[in-house]
Design a protein around this motif. Structure first.
Motif, short mmCIF file in Angstrom:
data_model
loop_
_atom_site.label_atom_id
_atom_site.label_comp_id
_atom_site.label_asym_id
_atom_site.label_seq_id
_atom_site.Cartn_x
_atom_site.Cartn_y
_atom_site.Cartn_z
N VAL A 167 -9.40 -6.66 1.05
CA VAL A 167 -10.40 -7.59 1.60
C VAL A 167 -10.97 -7.05 2.91
N ALA A 168 -10.11 -6.42 3.71
CA ALA A 168 -10.59 -5.85 4.97
C ALA A 168 -11.40 -4.59 4.68
N ALA A 169 -12.65 -4.61 5.08
CA ALA A 169 -13.53 -3.46 4.81
C ALA A 169 -13.17 -2.31 5.73
N THR A 204 -23.21 -10.91 -1.22
CA THR A 204 -22.96 -11.91 -0.17
C THR A 204 -24.12 -12.91 -0.12
N VAL A 234 -18.23 -12.82 -0.59
CA VAL A 234 -18.43 -14.21 -0.18
C VAL A 234 -19.74 -14.71 -0.78
N GLU A 251 -8.37 -10.47 11.25
CA GLU A 251 -8.45 -10.73 9.81
C GLU A 251 -7.12 -10.48 9.11
N CYS A 288 -23.54 -9.49 7.30
CA CYS A 288 -22.45 -10.37 7.74
C CYS A 288 -21.21 -9.53 8.04
N GLY A 289 -20.36 -10.06 8.91
CA GLY A 289 -19.03 -9.49 9.15
C GLY A 289 -19.07 -8.01 9.50
N THR A 290 -18.24 -7.25 8.81
CA THR A 290 -18.15 -5.81 9.07
C THR A 290 -19.49 -5.12 8.84
N SER A 291 -20.21 -5.54 7.82
CA SER A 291 -21.51 -4.92 7.54
C SER A 291 -22.46 -5.16 8.71
N LYS A 317 -11.24 -6.75 12.47
CA LYS A 317 -10.21 -6.22 11.56
C LYS A 317 -8.85 -6.73 11.98
N THR A 354 -24.92 -4.62 2.87
CA THR A 354 -23.91 -5.42 2.19
C THR A 354 -23.12 -4.54 1.23
N GLN A 355 -21.84 -4.39 1.51
CA GLN A 355 -20.98 -3.56 0.67
C GLN A 355 -21.05 -4.03 -0.78
N SER A 356 -20.78 -5.32 -0.97
CA SER A 356 -20.69 -5.87 -2.32
C SER A 356 -22.05 -6.04 -2.98
O1 M6R Z 1 -20.02 -7.42 0.88
P1 M6R Z 1 -20.55 -7.56 2.27
O2 M6R Z 1 -20.59 -6.27 2.99
O3 M6R Z 1 -21.88 -8.26 2.33
O4 M6R Z 1 -19.49 -8.49 3.02
C1 M6R Z 1 -19.75 -8.99 4.30
C2 M6R Z 1 -18.51 -9.56 4.93
O5 M6R Z 1 -18.03 -10.65 4.18
C3 M6R Z 1 -17.39 -8.50 5.01
O6 M6R Z 1 -17.83 -7.37 5.69
C4 M6R Z 1 -16.16 -9.07 5.78
O7 M6R Z 1 -16.50 -9.34 7.10
C5 M6R Z 1 -15.02 -8.05 5.68
N1 M6R Z 1 -14.09 -8.47 4.69
C6 M6R Z 1 -14.28 -7.86 6.95
O8 M6R Z 1 -13.30 -6.87 6.81
#
Ligand code: M6R
Length: 602
Positions: A394-396, A348, A599, A484, A297-300, A481, A343-345
């Motif tokens: 919050v911004a990756a 998600t 998220v 956001e 999702c998103g940046t990932s 970015k 996924t960074q976190s």
């Molecule tokens: O933790 P994740 O990489 O799965 O998160 C996915 C997105 O929610 C995340 O990359 C989001 O788009 C960023 N906050 C954007 O900067």
């Protein structure tokens, strides 16, 4: 979303809870609260707003050696004082913090109200302390009442609870993260390690179905039936300094500037004798794969697109699918499909769902994540880590760069394993030039003119980002970015798509950032000129050798290097544009409105 923390030990808990909550605010910042147990009842302090607002409401710090805390991202009910956690039972004897969603809260609430329980919030969470209170009346112990309460809940939860007169914290998890931190004379529970990293690096990653009882000198973990379970103690290798802002005004600024270090960690030990190696991926592991699907999702997702483009060039059948669309768009999946969750976190919800769907079709699953012990890392068949260190903004930013590099290396590994793949011609050059990449990032950070440009375009109505091939996903990431954190209208497109609709929006008030990698930029140049002739100022973002630079009105330059690394350097320039534009507009850089970093809801 939401961050929870608990602390029990011999000294005072309040400061630890407040600083821990500050480190968890990336998970939500709609309201904050703590409950402290100090021998004369459970004292709850909570407010809408951020942890700083909570601190401002505390004339004197409540004292007690046991406490729980919460920072909220609203799901059920608006961000009001009443909806802030902790929530209590009617008498205020049981206090609970919760991260997750209780699906059957409506019926539980109606039933509890009919039994005389008074509710004061719109939240799903409030049923939990009332349930515990209800079950305590005919249970042998609070622990038993909590087991019954948990058994009644449907949905997801990480909870921590305090009970008046008991020197204990009770906690449980199902579907939401919860980590136990072990210091010499105090225990912590939190949604994530940075909450207590200043105190200890010894952690236990709890599993779904675990129930924990913490006392000042002992802790017990059992399953829901009460049988003791053993969980290994891990050492976290994150530096406590990584969790603070250091000399910077914002976490995002710090994280952008820490990319050279983060990237050096990402790369370390992964290239040996000109080939890529990952600890947990023995050579030949992917020999029976015929299709690769990235889910994210998103940046990932943008990092996954970057790698997907490279994998396709290597001749592998590749799809990059938004995790939230996976169930409806994945197409055929079987045991020869490799599903890579980016996924960074690692928490998600949409991405985890996609992994579960893939696993249910016998696909092989691989998590590419930043967080050791995260749900994605535990649920996927294999995990590899991007090693970017904790990211709080919050911004990756740094995690995108580390993801893109890790995935590029993974692409090389896959191309070597899968017989149908044709290893990329310039593989040797790609790996050789990676060595200089962290230094090139440093050069961009030191020389960037992004702030000047951000100021020049401050009064624009829209911001467009275009790119083709590899730079397409960089353009999408640049736009994400920008919107956001500036709250301004920004869109990213494949360069060639501009003339199929978006051009109608182009005016002299809509600067267009054209991303180049130094390879195949002619198309983007043509499309940029089309926008320029309708009045849009053009900013070329890429190497000085790109043909785009000849026609652009301004240039954000990156060092000359392999196109794969040049695209990621262009992204660093775009991170800086967004950051400076948002600071000039005085936006909330690290906590943009309505968003949370992790998220965990669909
Ligand atoms: O933790 P994740 O990489 O799965 O998160 C996915 C997105 O929610 C995340 O990359 C989001 O788009 C960023 N906050 C954007 O900067």
């Amino acid at each position: 979303m939401c961050g929870i923390i608990a602390r029990i030990g011999h000294g005072d808990a309040t400061e630890t809870l407040l600083s821990g909550l500050e480190n968890l605010e990336y998970r939500g910042y709609d309201s904050a609260g703590i409950a402290v147990q100090n021998g004369s009842g459970v004292k709850v302090h909570k407010t809408s707003g951020e942890v700083a607002d909570l601190k401002a409401t505390l004339d004197t710090r409540p004292s007690g050696n046991i406490g729980i805390g919460h920072t909220r991202w609203s799901t059920h009910g608006p961000p009001t004082d009443e909806n802030a956690h902790p929530h209590t039972d009617t008498a205020g004897d049981v206090a609970v913090v919760h991260n997750g969603v209780i699906d059957n809260y409506d019926e539980l609430r109606a039933q509890l109200q009919s039994q005389g329980h008074e509710f004061h919030s719109d939240t799903d969470t409030e049923v939990i302390p009332h349930l515990i209170d209800e079950y305590r009346q005919d249970s042998a112990s609070t622990e038993q009442a909590i087991r019954k309460a948990i058994d009644t809940l449907e949905g997801s939860y990480a909870i921590a609870a305090l009970v008046d007169g008991e020197e204990r914290v009770y906690a449980a998890r199902k579907g939401s993260p919860l980590v136990l931190g072990l210091d010499d004379d105090e225990w912590f529970l939190a949604s994530d390690v940075p909450a207590f990293l200043d105190y200890t690096d010894q952690v236990i990653y709890l599993e779904d179905g675990d129930l924990v009882v913490l006392e000042p000198d002992s802790y017990r973990i059992t399953d829901l039936g009460g049988t003791p379970v053993e969980r290994p103690v891990d050492t976290v290798d994150w530096d406590p300094d990584d969790a603070g802002k250091g000399e910077y005004d914002h976490y995002m600024e710090k994280e952008i500037h820490s990319q050279p270090t983060a990237l050096a960690n990402t790369i370390e030990g992964r290239i040996e004798n000109g080939t890529v190696s990952f600890d947990d991926l023995e050579p030949g592991k992917f020999a029976d794969i015929d299709t690769v699907q990235f889910v994210a999702c998103g940046t990932s997702y943008h990092a996954a697109m970057y790698a997907g483009q490279q994998l396709r060039t290597a001749g592998l059948q590749t799809a990059v699918i938004r995790a939230s669309e996976y169930e409806t768009s994945a197409g055929p999946i079987d045991e020869s499909t490799l599903v890579i969750a980016v996924t960074q976190s690692g928490e998600t919800a949409d991405t985890l769902d996609a992994v579960r769907t893939a696993a249910s079709h016998d696909a092989q699953t691989l998590a590419v994540t930043n967080v050791v012990g995260s749900t994605a890392a535990r649920e996927a068949d294999t995990a590899i880590y991007i090693r970017a260190g904790p990211e709080v903004g919050v911004a990756a930013t740094k995690t995108y760069s580390s993801q893109a590099v890790t995935l590029t290396l993974l692409t090389q590994r896959l191309a070597a394993d899968v017989p149908e793949a044709t290893p990329v011609d310039d593989s040797e050059e790609l790996l050789e030039t990676l060595e200089d990449f962290p230094q090139h990032v440093e050069t961009v950070l030191e020389t960037s003119q992004a702030r000047l440009l951000a100021r020049e375009f401050m009064n624009s109505t829209s911001y467009f980002f275009i790119g083709n091939g590899l730079s397409h996903s960089v353009a999408l990431e640049g736009a994400l970015k920008f919107k956001e954190i500036t709250y301004e209208h920004a869109e990213g497109f494949a360069s060639g798509e501009l003339k199929h609709g978006p051009l109608a929006l182009v005016t002299e008030k809509s600067p267009l950032f054209a991303v180049s990698t130094g390879d195949a930029d002619e198309k983007t140049k043509t499309n940029a000129i089309e926008a320029q002739s309708r009045g849009a100022p053009i900013v070329a973002v890429g190497p000085a050798t790109s043909p785009l630079v000849d026609v652009a009105d301004a240039h954000l330059s990156v060092p000359d290097t392999h196109p794969v690394w040049a695209g990621l350097l262009a992204n660093v320039q775009l991170q800086l544009v967004s950051y400076h534009a948002a600071t000039l507009l005085e936006r909330s850089i690290d906590k943009p409105r309505n968003l949370a970093k992790s998220v965990t809801v669909e």
